[in-house]
Design an enzyme around this catalytic site. Structure first.
Site, PDB file in Angstrom:
ATOM      1  N   TYR A 180       0.821  -1.217   0.000  1.00 45.32           N
ATOM      2  CA  TYR A 180       0.000   0.000   0.000  1.00 45.32           C
ATOM      3  C   TYR A 180       0.852   1.263   0.000  1.00 45.32           C
ATOM      4  O   TYR A 180       0.365   2.346  -0.313  1.00 45.32           O
ATOM      5  CB  TYR A 180      -0.948   0.013   1.206  1.00 45.32           C
ATOM      6  CG  TYR A 180      -2.080  -0.990   1.125  1.00 45.32           C
ATOM      7  CD1 TYR A 180      -2.259  -1.792   0.004  1.00 45.32           C
ATOM      8  CD2 TYR A 180      -2.973  -1.142   2.172  1.00 45.32           C
ATOM      9  CE1 TYR A 180      -3.281  -2.716  -0.063  1.00 45.32           C
ATOM     10  CE2 TYR A 180      -4.019  -2.065   2.114  1.00 45.32           C
ATOM     11  CZ  TYR A 180      -4.159  -2.854   0.993  1.00 45.32           C
ATOM     12  OH  TYR A 180      -5.180  -3.761   0.929  1.00 45.32           O
ATOM     13  N   LYS A 231       3.162 -15.325   1.998  1.00 42.64           N
ATOM     14  CA  LYS A 231       3.131 -16.010   0.710  1.00 42.64           C
ATOM     15  C   LYS A 231       4.587 -16.296   0.335  1.00 42.64           C
ATOM     16  O   LYS A 231       5.092 -15.877  -0.717  1.00 42.64           O
ATOM     17  CB  LYS A 231       2.420 -15.116  -0.324  1.00 42.64           C
ATOM     18  CG  LYS A 231       2.083 -15.810  -1.629  1.00 42.64           C
ATOM     19  CD  LYS A 231       0.994 -16.847  -1.527  1.00 42.64           C
ATOM     20  CE  LYS A 231       0.742 -17.498  -2.878  1.00 42.64           C
ATOM     21  NZ  LYS A 231      -0.058 -18.728  -2.793  1.00 42.64           N
ATOM     22  N   ASP A 263      -3.322 -18.053   1.047  1.00 42.38           N
ATOM     23  CA  ASP A 263      -4.466 -18.693   0.391  1.00 42.38           C
ATOM     24  C   ASP A 263      -5.047 -19.780   1.289  1.00 42.38           C
ATOM     25  O   ASP A 263      -6.273 -19.922   1.410  1.00 42.38           O
ATOM     26  CB  ASP A 263      -4.085 -19.244  -1.000  1.00 42.38           C
ATOM     27  CG  ASP A 263      -2.724 -19.918  -1.021  1.00 42.38           C
ATOM     28  OD1 ASP A 263      -1.963 -19.782  -0.045  1.00 42.38           O
ATOM     29  OD2 ASP A 263      -2.421 -20.595  -2.022  1.00 42.38           O
ATOM     30  N   ASP A 287      -5.549  -6.810   5.607  1.00 41.67           N
ATOM     31  CA  ASP A 287      -6.732  -6.076   5.172  1.00 41.67           C
ATOM     32  C   ASP A 287      -7.824  -7.069   4.752  1.00 41.67           C
ATOM     33  O   ASP A 287      -8.985  -6.996   5.184  1.00 41.67           O
ATOM     34  CB  ASP A 287      -6.328  -5.180   3.986  1.00 41.67           C
ATOM     35  CG  ASP A 287      -7.403  -4.184   3.603  1.00 41.67           C
ATOM     36  OD1 ASP A 287      -8.440  -4.138   4.281  1.00 41.67           O
ATOM     37  OD2 ASP A 287      -7.210  -3.456   2.619  1.00 41.67           O
ATOM     38  N   ASP A 291     -11.197  -8.661   7.177  1.00 38.78           N
ATOM     39  CA  ASP A 291     -12.577  -8.500   6.700  1.00 38.78           C
ATOM     40  C   ASP A 291     -13.265  -9.863   6.600  1.00 38.78           C
ATOM     41  O   ASP A 291     -14.441 -10.005   6.937  1.00 38.78           O
ATOM     42  CB  ASP A 291     -12.607  -7.812   5.330  1.00 38.78           C
ATOM     43  CG  ASP A 291     -12.652  -6.295   5.463  1.00 38.78           C
ATOM     44  OD1 ASP A 291     -12.454  -5.791   6.588  1.00 38.78           O
ATOM     45  OD2 ASP A 291     -12.891  -5.617   4.455  1.00 38.78           O
TER      46      ASP A 291
END
Ligand code: NAD
Length: 406
Positions: A180, A231, A263, A287, A291
């Site tokens: 980000y 990852k 994943d 993020d 959620d």
């Protein structure tokens, strides 16, 4: 102004529901108030923002005031513009005046920003830009997002009762680094004349180390399990992440560390969320996963968050957005913001008693059956944002003990 680097405290409570339980007193990473404990007077910057932000902040402010008053705390509230409201009034989403008030306060309570009106603005003129700027300027690098299933709302989860019941996890998300913020970023044109966009996932050792330390300390105060999500099978930044988290684990032999690819973590959160205690992950994975975790609980309107740095005021906000579809209709669920205010008291001001008073009041209000539309089910009492606020206030005033509420 809030100052030292020590007190994100987890104090022993006596709840029968573990959403609020923290198992002992010990520093985590930040946010102790400058005012001495005897002074008990704090400056709070309120940033209502857009959409339902002002509605839920209004309730949280009243609850903070009452709980504070009953526990001998005084506040000076400073309300400032942010997001679309600031854009309309000043031409920028994060005015200097807002930033300076936030920096000079003991804690910041934010509603939400954004709305259809500003959706097509250039990036630097989008309300959401203010959030990234605020987090960066306050240097809050650790984002704590609890996702716990309230016993009263277990049927609101889209997961089966057996899967959702008893979920109590904390996502610790790195907030100020990664893709980000990484550079280079931008748009360019390739040799075929085709436009492309690009971003950079980048983490330096010190950024990983400080979030890892915070997460280990949080896990230590919970059930002693930390799952680091990355990852590392694809991304170099994740390989370094895994290496540093593993190295830092040596300092926390009492915490059981595991690693999981993002994943798989996304799948496991749906398959068996109870396996998780504390999750630590980078900015973008956090993020998304937080959620996803929030949906296990049934409503985005129930979930608070805290963002803490090494020093200075913490930022406390509900995880939901500005909900423009219900803004101004008195339909917003204020619980997430009220619980953010409780986190503000606990982690931002070290005012545990007032925090507990608010959390107990939330449980009591749920027990009495009061619900906004997003968490309504047959047999409960449908109320608007304002009335729910009044009911929470009644419970704050009567100071129900936590053990009696669930
Ligand atoms: P959202 O969280 O605002 O809304 C998603 C859905 O959940 C909507 O149906 C909404 O009505 C409902 N909802 C959210 N909070 C609720 C509450 N407290 N009570 C009852 N229902 C609630 O997410 P979105 O629709 O993706 O985004 C809307 C705007 O908010 C966008 O401009 C987005 O950029 C912004 N946003 C801001 C933040 C923030 O300020 N931290 C976070 C996410 C999104």
């Amino acid at each position: 102004m809030a100052a030292s680097l020590q007190l994100l405290q987890f104090k022993p409570l006596k709840p029968s529901f573990s959403f609020f339980s923290r198992r002992s007193v010990s520093p985590i990473c930040s946010a102790a108030p400058t005012p001495s404990k005897s002074q008990r007077s704090y400056t709070i910057t309120l940033l209502p923002g857009d959409g339902i932000g002002p509605e839920v902040i209004s309730v949280a402010k009243d609850v903070l005031l009452l709980a504070g008053h009953l526990e001998g705390i005084k506040y000076e509230f400073r309300e400032r513009l942010i997001g679309g409201a600031a854009l309309d009034a000043t031409g920028v989403p994060l005015p200097d005046e807002t930033l300076s008030a936030a920096k000079q306060s003991d804690a910041v309570l934010l509603g939400a920003v954004g709305g259809y009106k500003w959706d097509n603005n250039d990036k630097h003129l989008k309300p959401e830009t203010a959030l990234l700027g605020l987090r960066q300027e306050l240097k809050v690098f650790a984002n704590l997002r609890p996702a716990s299933v309230f016993p009263q709302l277990v049927d609101a989860s889209t997961l089966k009762r057996a899967v959702a019941e008893g979920v109590d996890l904390m996502v610790v998300r790195e907030l100020t680094g990664g893709i980000y913020f990484g550079k280079p970023r931008g748009f360019d044109t390739n040799e075929d004349g085709e436009e492309f966009g690009f971003n950079t996932e980048i983490y330096a050792e010190h950024e990983i180390d400080r979030i890892a330390h915070a997460a280990f300390k949080i896990a230590r105060k919970r059930r002693g399990k930390l799952c680091s999500v990355d990852k590392a099978n694809v991304l170099e930044a994740s390989i370094l992440w895994r290496r540093r988290v593993s190295a830092i684990a040596q300092e926390y032999p009492d915490v059981e560390l595991s690693h999981m690819y993002v994943d798989n973590a996304a799948m496991q959160l749906i398959r068996n969320p109870k396996q998780f205690d504390t999750i630590v992950t980078n900015n973008i994975f956090g993020d998304i996963l937080s959620d996803e975790a929030s949906m296990i609980t049934g409503s985005i309107g129930m979930l608070p968050s805290a963002s803490l740095g090494a020093s200075g005021p913490g930022l406390f906000e509900p995880i939901h957005g500005s909900a423009p579809d219900i803004a101004g209709q008195d339909k917003a669920n204020p619980f997430a913001t009220v619980l953010s205010a409780a986190m503000l008291l606990r982690y931002g001001l070290d005012e545990e008693k007032a925090a507990q008073r608010i959390e107990n009041a939330v449980l009591d209000t749920l027990n009495k059956g009061f619900r906004t539309g997003d968490i309504y089910s047959t047999g409960t009492k449908l109320v608007g944002c304002k009335q729910l606020g009044e009911e929470i206030m009644k419970s704050v005033e009567s100071n129900v003990p936590s053990g009696a509420t669930v």
